[in-house]
Design a protein around this motif. Structure first.
Motif, short mmCIF file in Angstrom:
data_model
loop_
_atom_site.label_atom_id
_atom_site.label_comp_id
_atom_site.label_asym_id
_atom_site.label_seq_id
_atom_site.Cartn_x
_atom_site.Cartn_y
_atom_site.Cartn_z
N GLU A 83 0.80 -1.22 -0.03
CA GLU A 83 -0.01 -0.15 -0.15
C GLU A 83 1.01 1.51 0.11
O GLU A 83 0.49 2.23 -0.36
CB GLU A 83 -1.05 -0.10 1.29
CG GLU A 83 -1.79 1.19 1.13
CD GLU A 83 -3.10 1.13 2.30
OE1 GLU A 83 -4.19 0.62 1.77
OE2 GLU A 83 -2.48 1.32 3.42
N GLY A 121 -12.13 -3.28 10.17
CA GLY A 121 -11.04 -3.90 10.89
C GLY A 121 -10.67 -3.63 12.54
O GLY A 121 -9.82 -4.44 13.24
N ASP A 135 -16.87 -9.75 6.74
CA ASP A 135 -16.64 -8.82 5.96
C ASP A 135 -15.28 -9.17 5.08
O ASP A 135 -14.45 -9.69 5.53
CB ASP A 135 -15.95 -7.68 6.86
CG ASP A 135 -15.46 -6.43 6.11
OD1 ASP A 135 -16.48 -5.61 5.61
OD2 ASP A 135 -14.23 -6.39 5.59
N THR A 160 -12.93 -7.77 3.46
CA THR A 160 -11.39 -7.27 3.81
C THR A 160 -10.89 -7.73 4.99
O THR A 160 -9.93 -8.11 5.07
CB THR A 160 -11.69 -5.65 3.95
OG1 THR A 160 -12.35 -5.47 5.07
CG2 THR A 160 -12.34 -5.05 2.84
N ALA A 210 -9.63 -11.08 4.14
CA ALA A 210 -8.34 -10.98 3.43
C ALA A 210 -7.29 -10.92 4.36
O ALA A 210 -6.04 -11.36 4.27
CB ALA A 210 -8.56 -9.97 2.35
N GLY A 211 -7.35 -9.83 5.48
CA GLY A 211 -6.49 -9.79 6.48
C GLY A 211 -6.10 -11.06 7.23
O GLY A 211 -4.82 -11.08 7.34
N LEU A 227 -5.92 -1.26 3.79
CA LEU A 227 -7.28 -1.08 4.07
C LEU A 227 -8.07 -2.23 3.53
O LEU A 227 -9.20 -2.73 3.90
CB LEU A 227 -7.83 0.33 3.33
CG LEU A 227 -9.41 0.64 3.80
CD1 LEU A 227 -9.63 0.69 5.33
CD2 LEU A 227 -9.82 2.08 2.95
N ASN A 228 -7.81 -2.83 2.23
CA ASN A 228 -8.50 -3.90 1.54
C ASN A 228 -8.31 -5.16 2.36
O ASN A 228 -8.71 -6.31 2.05
CB ASN A 228 -8.27 -4.03 0.22
CG ASN A 228 -6.89 -4.07 -0.09
OD1 ASN A 228 -5.99 -4.35 0.86
ND2 ASN A 228 -6.45 -3.99 -1.31
N GLN A 229 -7.53 -5.14 3.62
CA GLN A 229 -6.95 -6.43 4.34
C GLN A 229 -7.56 -6.15 5.66
O GLN A 229 -7.17 -6.67 6.74
CB GLN A 229 -5.89 -6.63 4.05
CG GLN A 229 -5.32 -7.17 2.70
CD GLN A 229 -3.72 -7.76 2.69
OE1 GLN A 229 -3.14 -7.37 3.68
NE2 GLN A 229 -3.51 -7.99 1.80
N GLY A 230 -8.73 -5.08 5.87
CA GLY A 230 -9.34 -5.07 7.25
C GLY A 230 -7.97 -4.10 8.12
O GLY A 230 -8.29 -4.33 9.26
#
Length: 692
Positions: free
Chosen positions: A161, A360, A437, A439, A442-443, A580-583
């Motif tokens: 990121e 997250g 969620d 994201t 994904a995290g 952010l897209n991984q929580g």
């Protein structure tokens, strides 16, 4: 063979065991002297500050001290707990971490988990310091750094990121931040020889606020620790503080060898300061929420609300520049959630208006769990110097003794077929994630993959083996050999179920939800038993008290373990630094996504649990946070960003990539270029068997 005649001088100190039970607010007769330390006792503070720090614990006091070095910057610290002056003896004397503990008092938050399904539905206590200095004022003083592999894994998780600012968390830069926090003093030649201590002073800090050394007293049996582990294939670490924090070593502790007292965030970063008119520290002030404005999608914290008690008046302090949340792995997500920043479903169910949906917050919770083998001793302690009330037993050097023999063992020391074990972990099980969620899922998967593919089959310790000479729950004249899981694959969450900020959060670490954790802990306990049976340490080992020799096969070990493990008191990751897209909750500059001027800077932002006690990395994180914040507001280029193009877009969820508007920016100033409680036997878990 080393003489063991004085082995249990320390454990006999348990006869002094007492626990502070006072529940009063601190009242000081030395108001003026203490005010010179920037602590406000009369509640009289300004209505507006440049920076408001929510939490006066380990990280908060570091950041307050560093930010207020800029004389034209005003800083307020709001701390929910007392100053600690009324229990100064409990804090300052290292041995009192065991014998005059603050656990269960008003200086402890007295948190507890929800019943844990894999622990026989037990509720597990989480002691956290509610006091100026936070857990650094109450913990076991272990000063252990994470490994280079772990820190670089942290950097790699946020680098996609922000490839520039993520460099703040590379090993080279983070090491300098940790060194900046400490002044290391080598042990005396006698202590070094008796305890078989190895170290390299070039890896240590020389001019930092926190004193780090070794106890002023040791015991011959400690010198038998390293050769015992070496004989079992776990070599001595010649320098555990320069990125290779694994193997066997005698750890340094946060002890000031000039007077043999605990060195902690307040005594190191605040008490030595001259009066600073730009720094106020207000105890007994619980942050209840942040106050926001929303202008064209720019969500900015304009104030911080606090109260002394749940029924007391709410006071709002105005903020010119930033709010820095330093409430720890429990307190920081708790503050965000009650401020309306977090998972929308959680906030709505708790009756908190949603300011920014950030799924997250409170997720990715990780913790170390521990259990111990307890033995009687073969050494006659009836004539110990403590029992005879000798002058040595009452000396400051003797009372500085804290447990310090440890070993971080990797997976190859725990399982016979590492490849088969690792192959069984290739599939990520999304059903173990306590969130729907995408994201956040994904995290969890990113953290899981990093743990399995980068860190599992590496030298990094999967289990910590500790020697406890300070007595156990079975009595003063017993030894404990503890095993503590360091790299859990199980992750949980923290959330709120009420809009009352004085209500405790719901803590669900989801212990042993991944079956591999049970296997690794089981194997760690087997190894702890083997250590107790091995020479030369075994000369001091008598009959096994707990769990007892009747516990021998895997099923028996797992049944006992789930009923008896507790926490090593190292929660982290609840405001994880992830995309952010991984929580993720914060970006590489510690800014909370979606907010223009709020940062989090404490153990909650680590995206992975380290194989280490967390105090040293928290000090490093706080030092690095202060460097980042000061550079931002003083228009100074950070060393790792020099010559690099600015990121094309902000990751904070707004157009203000600095984390706050630069109106009223301060003149340039010179800035630097650049947490542990011991495990205790506790609670239970009915667990699935993970096949080796």
């Amino acid at each position: 063979m080393r003489s063991l005649g004085l082995l249990f001088v320390t454990v006999s100190l348990s006869s002094l065991a007492s626990c502070w039970t006072g529940g009063h607010r601190d009242v000081s007769a030395e108001h003026r002297r203490l005010r010179a330390r920037n602590i406000v006792y009369n509640g009289e503070i300004q209505s507006t500050y440049d920076f408001v720090i929510a939490g006066g614990g380990t990280a908060g006091l570091v950041i307050a001290s560093r930010l207020s070095e800029d004389s034209n910057t005003t800083v307020l610290v709001l701390e929910a707990g007392d100053t600690g002056d009324a229990i100064k003896d409990s804090i300052d004397v290292p041995a009192n971490a065991y014998y005059k503990s603050t656990w269960g008092t008003t200086y402890d938050w007295q948190f507890a988990t929800v019943p844990q399904p894999k622990a026989n539905n037990r509720v597990i206590a989480w002691a956290r310091g509610k006091i100026l200095g936070g857990c650094s004022a109450t913990n076991g003083m272990y000063q252990v750094r994470p490994s280079e592999l772990e820190v670089d894994t942290w950097e790699s998780l946020i680098a996609p990121e922000d490839s520039v600012n993520s460099k703040a968390w590379s090993w080279a830069n983070f090491l300098e931040a940790m060194k900046k926090s400490e002044t290391f003093t080598p042990p005396s030649d006698a202590i070094k020889a008796e305890a078989d201590i190895a170290f390299d002073p070039s890896s240590r800090g020389t001019n930092g606020p926190i004193h780090v050394s070794y106890p002023g007293y040791s015991f011959p049996v400690i010198g038998n620790w390293t050769p015992t582990l070496q004989g079992m294939g776990v070599p001595q670490s010649p320098d555990a503080y320069n990125g290779q924090g694994w193997g066997t070593f005698i750890v340094s502790s946060a002890i000031n060898p000039t007077n043999w007292t605990r060195s902690f965030a307040r005594s190191g970063y605040i008490d030595p300061l001259p009066p600073r008119s730009n720094l106020d520290i207000l105890p007994n002030a619980t942050v209840t929420r942040l106050v926001f404005s929303n202008s064209n999608g720019q969500i900015t914290a304009t104030g911080v609300e606090y109260a002394a008690t749940s029924s007391g008046p709410r006071v709002i302090i105005n903020v010119r520049k930033e709010v820095i949340i330093t409430g720890g792995a429990v307190g920081s997500p708790h503050i965000l959630l009650h401020s309306g920043v977090g998972p929308q479903d959680v906030l709505s169910a708790a009756g908190v208006p949603v300011v920014y949906n950030l799924p997250g917050v409170g997720q990715h919770l990780q913790d170390h769990i521990s259990a111990e083998i307890i033995y009687n001793t073969t050494i006659d302690t009836a004539g110990s110097i403590h029992a005879s009330n000798s002058s040595t037993a009452n000396s400051a050097e003797f009372l500085s003794y804290v447990n310090d023999a440890t070993s971080y063992v990797n997976i190859s020391s725990l399982v016979t077929d590492v490849a088969t074990f690792q192959s069984g972990l290739n599939t990520f099980d999304a059903s173990l994630v306590p969130s729907t969620d995408p994201t956040v899922i994904a995290g969890y998967q990113a953290i899981y993959n990093a743990s399995v593919n980068k860190l599992l089959n590496s030298p990094v310790g999967q289990v910590e083996i500790l020697l406890a000479l300070t007595g156990t729950a079975s009595g003063a004249q017993t030894i404990g050999i503890q095993a503590a899981l360091q790299r859990p694959l199980s992750q949980g969450r923290l959330y709120i179920n009420t809009s009352d900020p004085f209500a405790k959060p719901v803590i669900d670490p989801n212990y042993l939800s991944h079956a591999a954790d049970l296997t690794i802990m089981r194997q760690g306990l087997k190894m702890a038993r083997a250590v107790g049976a091995s020479a030369p340490l075994n000369i001091a080992i008598g009959a096994e008290v707990s769990p007892g020799v009747a516990v021998s096969n895997d099923t028996q070990w797992e049944t006992w373990l789930t009923a008896n493990f507790g926490t090593e008191f190292h929660p982290s990751c609840t405001c994880a630094m992830l995309p952010l897209n991984q929580g993720g909750v914060v970006n590489a500059n510690l800014q909370v996504y979606g907010l223009t001027n709020v940062r989090v800077a404490d153990a909650s932002v680590f995206p992975i649990e380290f194989s280490a006690h967390l105090m040293a990395p928290v000090y490093g994180l706080a030092e690095q946070a202060a460097t980042i914040i000061r550079a931002n507001h003083n228009s100074v280029t950070l060393p790792w960003a020099a010559g690099a193009p600015s990121p094309s877009s902000t990751s904070s969820g707004s157009s203000n990539g600095s984390g706050g508007k630069k109106s009223g920016a301060l003149p340039r100033s010179s800035i630097s270029s650049s947490f542990a409680l011991l495990g205790c036997s506790a609670i239970a878990v009915a667990a699935a068997i993970f096949t080796l």
